[in-house]
Design a protein around this motif. Structure first.
Motif, PDB file in Angstrom:
ATOM      1  N   GLU A  49       0.800  -1.201  -0.121  1.00 13.74           N
ATOM      2  CA  GLU A  49       0.006   0.119  -0.239  1.00 13.74           C
ATOM      3  C   GLU A  49       1.078   1.051  -0.004  1.00 13.74           C
ATOM      4  OE1 GLU A  49      -3.022   1.927  -0.061  1.00 13.74           O
ATOM      5  OE2 GLU A  49      -3.252  -0.474  -0.169  1.00 13.74           O
ATOM      6  N   ARG A  50       2.154   1.080   0.590  1.00 11.41           N
ATOM      7  CA  ARG A  50       2.781   2.856   1.041  1.00 11.41           C
ATOM      8  C   ARG A  50       3.602   2.427  -0.480  1.00 11.41           C
ATOM      9  NH1 ARG A  50       6.018   0.827   5.988  1.00 11.41           N
ATOM     10  NH2 ARG A  50       4.441   0.661   7.341  1.00 11.41           N
ATOM     11  N   LYS A  54       3.107   5.939  -2.871  1.00  8.51           N
ATOM     12  CA  LYS A  54       3.988   6.525  -3.255  1.00  8.51           C
ATOM     13  C   LYS A  54       4.123   6.884  -4.854  1.00  8.51           C
ATOM     14  CE  LYS A  54       7.208   6.122   0.299  1.00  8.51           C
ATOM     15  NZ  LYS A  54       8.244   5.704   0.693  1.00  8.51           N
ATOM     16  N   MET A  55       3.895   5.891  -5.719  1.00  8.56           N
ATOM     17  CA  MET A  55       3.590   5.650  -6.924  1.00  8.56           C
ATOM     18  C   MET A  55       2.325   6.813  -7.793  1.00  8.56           C
ATOM     19  SD  MET A  55       5.788   3.710  -8.782  1.00  8.56           S
ATOM     20  CE  MET A  55       6.593   2.008  -8.411  1.00  8.56           C
ATOM     21  N   ALA A  63       6.790   8.801 -13.317  1.00  9.08           N
ATOM     22  CA  ALA A  63       6.066   7.460 -12.698  1.00  9.08           C
ATOM     23  C   ALA A  63       5.342   6.291 -13.527  1.00  9.08           C
ATOM     24  CB  ALA A  63       4.868   7.852 -12.047  1.00  9.08           C
ATOM     25  N   HIS A  64       5.176   6.750 -14.789  1.00  9.88           N
ATOM     26  CA  HIS A  64       4.702   5.165 -15.356  1.00  9.88           C
ATOM     27  C   HIS A  64       5.494   3.877 -16.038  1.00  9.88           C
ATOM     28  CE1 HIS A  64       7.011   8.330 -18.789  1.00  9.88           C
ATOM     29  NE2 HIS A  64       6.286   7.227 -19.370  1.00  9.88           N
ATOM     30  N   SER A  65       6.782   4.691 -16.292  1.00  8.54           N
ATOM     31  CA  SER A  65       7.230   2.848 -16.203  1.00  8.54           C
ATOM     32  C   SER A  65       7.436   2.482 -15.159  1.00  8.54           C
ATOM     33  CB  SER A  65       8.997   3.606 -16.873  1.00  8.54           C
ATOM     34  OG  SER A  65       9.134   4.534 -17.754  1.00  8.54           O
ATOM     35  N   LEU A  66       7.863   3.292 -13.594  1.00  7.16           N
ATOM     36  CA  LEU A  66       7.744   1.827 -12.477  1.00  7.16           C
ATOM     37  C   LEU A  66       6.646   1.601 -12.568  1.00  7.16           C
ATOM     38  CD1 LEU A  66       9.556   4.418 -10.570  1.00  7.16           C
ATOM     39  CD2 LEU A  66      10.692   2.337 -11.098  1.00  7.16           C
ATOM     40  N   PHE A  70       6.236  -2.762 -11.757  1.00  5.17           N
ATOM     41  CA  PHE A  70       5.930  -3.164 -10.649  1.00  5.17           C
ATOM     42  C   PHE A  70       4.480  -4.057 -10.784  1.00  5.17           C
ATOM     43  CE2 PHE A  70       9.415  -0.149  -8.470  1.00  5.17           C
ATOM     44  CZ  PHE A  70      10.108  -1.783  -8.094  1.00  5.17           C
ATOM     45  N   PHE A  71       3.918  -2.783 -11.840  1.00  8.48           N
ATOM     46  CA  PHE A  71       2.110  -3.879 -10.691  1.00  8.48           C
ATOM     47  C   PHE A  71       1.888  -4.420 -12.174  1.00  8.48           C
ATOM     48  CE2 PHE A  71       1.904   1.063  -9.078  1.00  8.48           C
ATOM     49  CZ  PHE A  71       2.480   0.118  -7.860  1.00  8.48           C
TER      50      PHE A  71
END
Length: 139
Positions: A49-50, A54-55, A63-66, A70-71
Motif C-alpha cells: 500500500e505504501r 508513493k507511485m 512514474a509511468h515506467s515504474l 511493478f504493477f
C-alpha cells in the motif's frame, strides 16, 4: 524485519515455500512482483500500500515506467497449509526461476531468486561496491 537466506525447491506447478518466519511478517496474503536484478520482490499488504501511495503521488510523466514495471505482472498470493505460494508464470520467467530458488530477507521485503542467479549476484559484488554503499549510510 525480514532477514536470512533460505534455499528451497520450486515444485512442478511453480510453487515456492516462503519461510515461516517471513510469513509471520508478511501476513496471510501478500504481493509478489518484478524486482531489480531479475529477482522477485515480496511485499506485505502494508508495504504494498505504501508503494501504491508513493507511485500515485508522482506525476504520471515521471512514474509511468515504474508503475508498469511493478504493477503489470504483480500478483496477490496466499500460502497454502505447507507455506507454498504459486508464482505466476510471467514472474517465474522474468526471474528465470528453475527448480532451485533462494528466498532472502531484505529488511522490509523478501526476495525470491533463482539460486544460480543469486550466487552469481553475490560473486559479482566487490568490496569497493559494498564500501561505497556503506558510506551512504555513514558506516
Amino acid at each position: 524485519m525480514l532477514m536470512g537466506e533460505f534455499p528451497h525447491n520450486m515444485d512442478a506447478k511453480g510453487r515456492v515455500t516462503i519461510p515461516a518466519r517471513f510469513r509471520e511478517d508478511l501476513g496471510d496474503r501478500f504481493y509478489v512482483t518484478k524486482g531489480l536484478d531479475n529477482c522477485l520482490f515480496v511485499f506485505s499488504p502494508a508495504r504494498w500500500e505504501r508503494l501504491v501511495e508513493k507511485m500515485a503521488s508522482l506525476p504520471i510523466a515521471n512514474a509511468h515506467s515504474l508503475q508498469r514495471f511493478f504493477f503489470s505482472g504483480a500478483g496477490e498470493v496466499e500460502p497454502d497449509k505447507q507455506g507454498r505460494v504459486l508464482i505466476p508464470q510471467s514472474l517465474r520467467e522474468y526471474a528465470g526461476l528453475s527448480k532451485e530458488v533462494t528466498v532472502i530477507g531484505a529488511a522490509t521485503r523478501a526476495e525470491i531468486w533463482d539460486t544460480a542467479r543469486w550466487k552469481a549476484y553475490n560473486d559479482s559484488q566487490s568490496q569497493e561496491n559494498i564500501l561505497a554503499a556503506m558510506s551512504l549510510l555513514g558506516i
